[in-house]
Design a protein around this motif. Structure first.
Motif, PDB file in Angstrom:
ATOM      1  N   LYS A   1      73.721 -43.758 -19.939  1.00  0.00           N
ATOM      2  CA  LYS A   1      73.276 -44.409 -18.703  1.00  0.00           C
ATOM      3  C   LYS A   1      72.957 -45.896 -18.873  1.00  0.00           C
ATOM      4  O   LYS A   1      72.308 -46.484 -18.006  1.00  0.00           O
ATOM      5  CB  LYS A   1      72.067 -43.693 -18.082  1.00  0.00           C
ATOM      6  CG  LYS A   1      72.300 -42.225 -17.827  1.00  0.00           C
ATOM      7  CD  LYS A   1      73.464 -42.006 -16.883  1.00  0.00           C
ATOM      8  CE  LYS A   1      73.670 -40.543 -16.584  1.00  0.00           C
ATOM      9  NZ  LYS A   1      74.896 -40.302 -15.794  1.00  0.00           N
ATOM     10  N   PHE A   2      73.394 -46.503 -19.988  1.00  0.00           N
ATOM     11  CA  PHE A   2      73.210 -47.938 -20.113  1.00  0.00           C
ATOM     12  C   PHE A   2      74.213 -48.652 -19.209  1.00  0.00           C
ATOM     13  O   PHE A   2      75.400 -48.330 -19.212  1.00  0.00           O
ATOM     14  CB  PHE A   2      73.415 -48.401 -21.554  1.00  0.00           C
ATOM     15  CG  PHE A   2      72.374 -47.896 -22.505  1.00  0.00           C
ATOM     16  CD1 PHE A   2      72.727 -47.229 -23.665  1.00  0.00           C
ATOM     17  CD2 PHE A   2      71.024 -48.091 -22.246  1.00  0.00           C
ATOM     18  CE1 PHE A   2      71.763 -46.753 -24.532  1.00  0.00           C
ATOM     19  CE2 PHE A   2      70.050 -47.621 -23.110  1.00  0.00           C
ATOM     20  CZ  PHE A   2      70.428 -46.957 -24.261  1.00  0.00           C
ATOM     21  N   LEU A   3      73.719 -49.632 -18.452  1.00  0.00           N
ATOM     22  CA  LEU A   3      74.560 -50.420 -17.555  1.00  0.00           C
ATOM     23  C   LEU A   3      74.847 -51.770 -18.193  1.00  0.00           C
ATOM     24  O   LEU A   3      73.924 -52.518 -18.515  1.00  0.00           O
ATOM     25  CB  LEU A   3      73.839 -50.659 -16.231  1.00  0.00           C
ATOM     26  CG  LEU A   3      73.992 -49.631 -15.136  1.00  0.00           C
ATOM     27  CD1 LEU A   3      72.896 -49.794 -14.106  1.00  0.00           C
ATOM     28  CD2 LEU A   3      75.358 -49.751 -14.481  1.00  0.00           C
TER      29      LEU A   3
ATOM     30  N   TYR B   1      71.265 -65.120  -8.566  1.00  0.00           N
ATOM     31  CA  TYR B   1      72.028 -63.918  -8.272  1.00  0.00           C
ATOM     32  C   TYR B   1      71.178 -63.039  -7.369  1.00  0.00           C
ATOM     33  O   TYR B   1      70.218 -62.422  -7.810  1.00  0.00           O
ATOM     34  CB  TYR B   1      72.369 -63.171  -9.559  1.00  0.00           C
ATOM     35  CG  TYR B   1      73.401 -63.877 -10.402  1.00  0.00           C
ATOM     36  CD1 TYR B   1      73.061 -64.951 -11.212  1.00  0.00           C
ATOM     37  CD2 TYR B   1      74.731 -63.462 -10.383  1.00  0.00           C
ATOM     38  CE1 TYR B   1      74.010 -65.588 -11.977  1.00  0.00           C
ATOM     39  CE2 TYR B   1      75.689 -64.102 -11.153  1.00  0.00           C
ATOM     40  CZ  TYR B   1      75.326 -65.168 -11.946  1.00  0.00           C
ATOM     41  OH  TYR B   1      76.262 -65.796 -12.703  1.00  0.00           O
ATOM     42  N   ASN B   2      71.529 -62.992  -6.113  1.00  0.00           N
ATOM     43  CA  ASN B   2      70.738 -62.223  -5.157  1.00  0.00           C
ATOM     44  C   ASN B   2      71.046 -60.741  -5.258  1.00  0.00           C
ATOM     45  O   ASN B   2      71.833 -60.296  -6.107  1.00  0.00           O
ATOM     46  CB  ASN B   2      71.005 -62.752  -3.750  1.00  0.00           C
ATOM     47  CG  ASN B   2      70.377 -64.110  -3.553  1.00  0.00           C
ATOM     48  OD1 ASN B   2      69.223 -64.313  -3.856  1.00  0.00           O
ATOM     49  ND2 ASN B   2      71.160 -65.057  -3.068  1.00  0.00           N
ATOM     50  N   GLU B   3      70.429 -59.975  -4.393  1.00  0.00           N
ATOM     51  CA  GLU B   3      70.575 -58.534  -4.357  1.00  0.00           C
ATOM     52  C   GLU B   3      72.034 -58.119  -4.461  1.00  0.00           C
ATOM     53  O   GLU B   3      72.884 -58.601  -3.701  1.00  0.00           O
ATOM     54  CB  GLU B   3      69.994 -58.019  -3.040  1.00  0.00           C
ATOM     55  CG  GLU B   3      70.242 -56.557  -2.749  1.00  0.00           C
ATOM     56  CD  GLU B   3      69.772 -56.183  -1.367  1.00  0.00           C
ATOM     57  OE1 GLU B   3      69.193 -57.034  -0.675  1.00  0.00           O
ATOM     58  OE2 GLU B   3      69.991 -55.024  -0.973  1.00  0.00           O
ATOM     59  N   GLN B   4      72.320 -57.246  -5.404  1.00  0.00           N
ATOM     60  CA  GLN B   4      73.676 -56.745  -5.574  1.00  0.00           C
ATOM     61  C   GLN B   4      73.817 -55.416  -4.863  1.00  0.00           C
ATOM     62  O   GLN B   4      72.929 -54.568  -4.926  1.00  0.00           O
ATOM     63  CB  GLN B   4      73.999 -56.584  -7.059  1.00  0.00           C
ATOM     64  CG  GLN B   4      74.057 -57.902  -7.809  1.00  0.00           C
ATOM     65  CD  GLN B   4      74.450 -57.735  -9.257  1.00  0.00           C
ATOM     66  OE1 GLN B   4      75.297 -56.917  -9.601  1.00  0.00           O
ATOM     67  NE2 GLN B   4      73.839 -58.534 -10.126  1.00  0.00           N
TER      68      GLN B   4
ATOM     69  N   ILE C   1      77.180 -55.378 -17.859  1.00  0.00           N
ATOM     70  CA  ILE C   1      78.106 -56.163 -17.053  1.00  0.00           C
ATOM     71  C   ILE C   1      79.348 -56.472 -17.887  1.00  0.00           C
ATOM     72  O   ILE C   1      79.273 -56.689 -19.093  1.00  0.00           O
ATOM     73  CB  ILE C   1      77.452 -57.464 -16.547  1.00  0.00           C
ATOM     74  CG1 ILE C   1      78.347 -58.119 -15.504  1.00  0.00           C
ATOM     75  CG2 ILE C   1      77.124 -58.417 -17.686  1.00  0.00           C
ATOM     76  CD1 ILE C   1      77.661 -59.205 -14.710  1.00  0.00           C
TER      77      ILE C   1
ATOM     78  N   GLN D   1      78.939 -48.057 -17.134  1.00  0.00           N
ATOM     79  CA  GLN D   1      77.781 -47.230 -17.450  1.00  0.00           C
ATOM     80  C   GLN D   1      78.233 -46.098 -18.352  1.00  0.00           C
ATOM     81  O   GLN D   1      79.037 -45.258 -17.960  1.00  0.00           O
ATOM     82  CB  GLN D   1      77.117 -46.668 -16.183  1.00  0.00           C
ATOM     83  CG  GLN D   1      75.810 -45.938 -16.485  1.00  0.00           C
ATOM     84  CD  GLN D   1      75.015 -45.633 -15.238  1.00  0.00           C
ATOM     85  OE1 GLN D   1      75.550 -45.190 -14.217  1.00  0.00           O
ATOM     86  NE2 GLN D   1      73.710 -45.882 -15.281  1.00  0.00           N
TER      87      GLN D   1
ATOM     88  N   PHE E   1      81.245 -49.321 -12.247  1.00  0.00           N
ATOM     89  CA  PHE E   1      80.698 -49.702 -10.945  1.00  0.00           C
ATOM     90  C   PHE E   1      81.136 -51.111 -10.582  1.00  0.00           C
ATOM     91  O   PHE E   1      81.061 -52.030 -11.398  1.00  0.00           O
ATOM     92  CB  PHE E   1      79.169 -49.674 -10.958  1.00  0.00           C
ATOM     93  CG  PHE E   1      78.581 -48.305 -10.968  1.00  0.00           C
ATOM     94  CD1 PHE E   1      78.083 -47.761 -12.139  1.00  0.00           C
ATOM     95  CD2 PHE E   1      78.512 -47.549  -9.807  1.00  0.00           C
ATOM     96  CE1 PHE E   1      77.538 -46.493 -12.161  1.00  0.00           C
ATOM     97  CE2 PHE E   1      77.971 -46.281  -9.817  1.00  0.00           C
ATOM     98  CZ  PHE E   1      77.485 -45.748 -10.995  1.00  0.00           C
TER      99      PHE E   1
ATOM    100  N   TYR F   1      80.733 -53.382 -13.740  1.00  0.00           N
ATOM    101  CA  TYR F   1      79.797 -52.878 -14.727  1.00  0.00           C
ATOM    102  C   TYR F   1      80.366 -51.594 -15.324  1.00  0.00           C
ATOM    103  O   TYR F   1      81.077 -50.843 -14.659  1.00  0.00           O
ATOM    104  CB  TYR F   1      78.445 -52.527 -14.095  1.00  0.00           C
ATOM    105  CG  TYR F   1      77.618 -53.702 -13.648  1.00  0.00           C
ATOM    106  CD1 TYR F   1      77.750 -54.226 -12.356  1.00  0.00           C
ATOM    107  CD2 TYR F   1      76.688 -54.281 -14.495  1.00  0.00           C
ATOM    108  CE1 TYR F   1      76.970 -55.299 -11.944  1.00  0.00           C
ATOM    109  CE2 TYR F   1      75.908 -55.347 -14.099  1.00  0.00           C
ATOM    110  CZ  TYR F   1      76.056 -55.851 -12.815  1.00  0.00           C
ATOM    111  OH  TYR F   1      75.289 -56.912 -12.402  1.00  0.00           O
TER     112      TYR F   1
ATOM    113  N   GLU G   1      81.938 -61.025 -20.295  1.00  0.00           N
ATOM    114  CA  GLU G   1      81.265 -60.504 -21.476  1.00  0.00           C
ATOM    115  C   GLU G   1      82.282 -60.096 -22.537  1.00  0.00           C
ATOM    116  O   GLU G   1      83.486 -60.101 -22.298  1.00  0.00           O
ATOM    117  CB  GLU G   1      80.381 -59.312 -21.093  1.00  0.00           C
ATOM    118  CG  GLU G   1      79.156 -59.718 -20.304  1.00  0.00           C
ATOM    119  CD  GLU G   1      78.254 -60.676 -21.047  1.00  0.00           C
ATOM    120  OE1 GLU G   1      78.048 -60.491 -22.260  1.00  0.00           O
ATOM    121  OE2 GLU G   1      77.758 -61.631 -20.418  1.00  0.00           O
TER     122      GLU G   1
ATOM    123  N   PHE H   1      76.078 -52.086  -4.804  1.00  0.00           N
ATOM    124  CA  PHE H   1      76.967 -51.374  -5.720  1.00  0.00           C
ATOM    125  C   PHE H   1      77.859 -50.397  -4.974  1.00  0.00           C
ATOM    126  O   PHE H   1      77.450 -49.793  -3.970  1.00  0.00           O
ATOM    127  CB  PHE H   1      76.149 -50.605  -6.761  1.00  0.00           C
ATOM    128  CG  PHE H   1      75.598 -51.475  -7.845  1.00  0.00           C
ATOM    129  CD1 PHE H   1      74.471 -52.253  -7.626  1.00  0.00           C
ATOM    130  CD2 PHE H   1      76.210 -51.522  -9.099  1.00  0.00           C
ATOM    131  CE1 PHE H   1      73.960 -53.072  -8.630  1.00  0.00           C
ATOM    132  CE2 PHE H   1      75.704 -52.335 -10.100  1.00  0.00           C
ATOM    133  CZ  PHE H   1      74.584 -53.114  -9.863  1.00  0.00           C
ATOM    134  N   GLY H   2      79.050 -50.215  -5.510  1.00  0.00           N
ATOM    135  CA  GLY H   2      79.937 -49.181  -5.026  1.00  0.00           C
ATOM    136  C   GLY H   2      79.514 -47.822  -5.575  1.00  0.00           C
ATOM    137  O   GLY H   2      78.585 -47.731  -6.381  1.00  0.00           O
TER     138      GLY H   2
END
Lengths: 115, 111
Positions: free
Chosen positions: A41-43, A101-104, A45, A37, A90, A35, A58, A106-107
């Motif tokens: 602060k727009f995230l 898509y389950n819980e991601q 993918i 950012q 990220f 991702y 994308e 993040f680093g």
């Protein structure tokens, strides 16, 4: 133990350079993501790999190339860096089960500054 | 055009309930709605995920109406440490499938 790790944490470089960001997850997940950012602060993918296969790609410049050597790693290589590439990148990982898509996880992010 | 919309910011006081709504008109049929919390200089952190009706866990509830074109994250009795940016994430389908984060809601909890 860190679940999703990224290196480096900070990256300052000149326009036109080529750089890589590395990501590793030790959660046994089958799907990894990159991702971007921006300063507002727009995230957004950029890419997603499932079992080393690209599943989301994308509209990003061809200068960005992801590489997944195995399920636990997803690296991001950026050629010919531009000022607009400055952002926080990220990495994340998750499982996909039944197309969901389950819980991601993040680093911590890599702050890239292009001068 | 696929779009996911949230309020830019919200203010609250400690102990109050906070509800943050996300609209997602083009949510894909089989996709779940997920909410994340982000503190400064950290990656987003999972809060809750749901498909329809109501889901509750130890930190939040998620309300999803029958048409699934919106969802509301409910934080009961917020504390100062809940000050953060909250994002919804959905899969949407227009010309192709996309994973889209909302623009984020900055929640400020005051003493």
């Amino acid at each position: 133990d860190t679940a999703v790790s990224q290196t480096p944490k900070y990256l300052v470089t000149q326009m036109g350079n080529d750089k890589s960001i590395k990501c590793e997850q030790n959660l046994g997940h089958d799907t990894m993501y990159w991702y971007k950012q921006d300063s507002k602060k727009f995230l957004k993918i950029m890419f997603s790999y499932n079992n080393k296969e690209l599943i989301i790609n994308e509209t990003v410049p061809n200068r960005f190339s992801p590489k997944s050597p195995d399920k636990a790693h997803l690296n991001l290589h950026i050629n010919s860096l531009e000022l607009g590439d400055s952002a926080v990148y990220f990495c994340a990982s998750s499982r996909i089960a039944g197309g969901v898509y389950n819980e991601q996880f993040f680093g911590p992010g890599t702050r890239l500054t292009v001068l | 055009l696929a779009k996911t919309t949230q309020p830019i910011s919200m203010d609250s006081y400690e102990g109050q309930e906070v509800n943050i709504t996300c609209s997602h008109n083009n949510i894909a049929t089989n996709d779940y709605i997920t909410w994340y919390q982000q503190f400064p200089s950290q990656g987003p952190r999972f809060i809750i995920q749901g498909y329809k009706t109501k889901v509750t866990n130890e930190v939040a509830s998620l309300f999803i109406p029958a048409d699934r074109k919106s969802s509301t994250l409910s934080l009961p009795r917020v504390s100062l440490s809940d000050t953060a940016v909250y994002y919804c994430l959905v899969g949407v389908r227009d010309s192709s499938y996309k994973l889209i984060f909302g623009s984020g809601t900055r929640l400020l909890v005051r003493p």
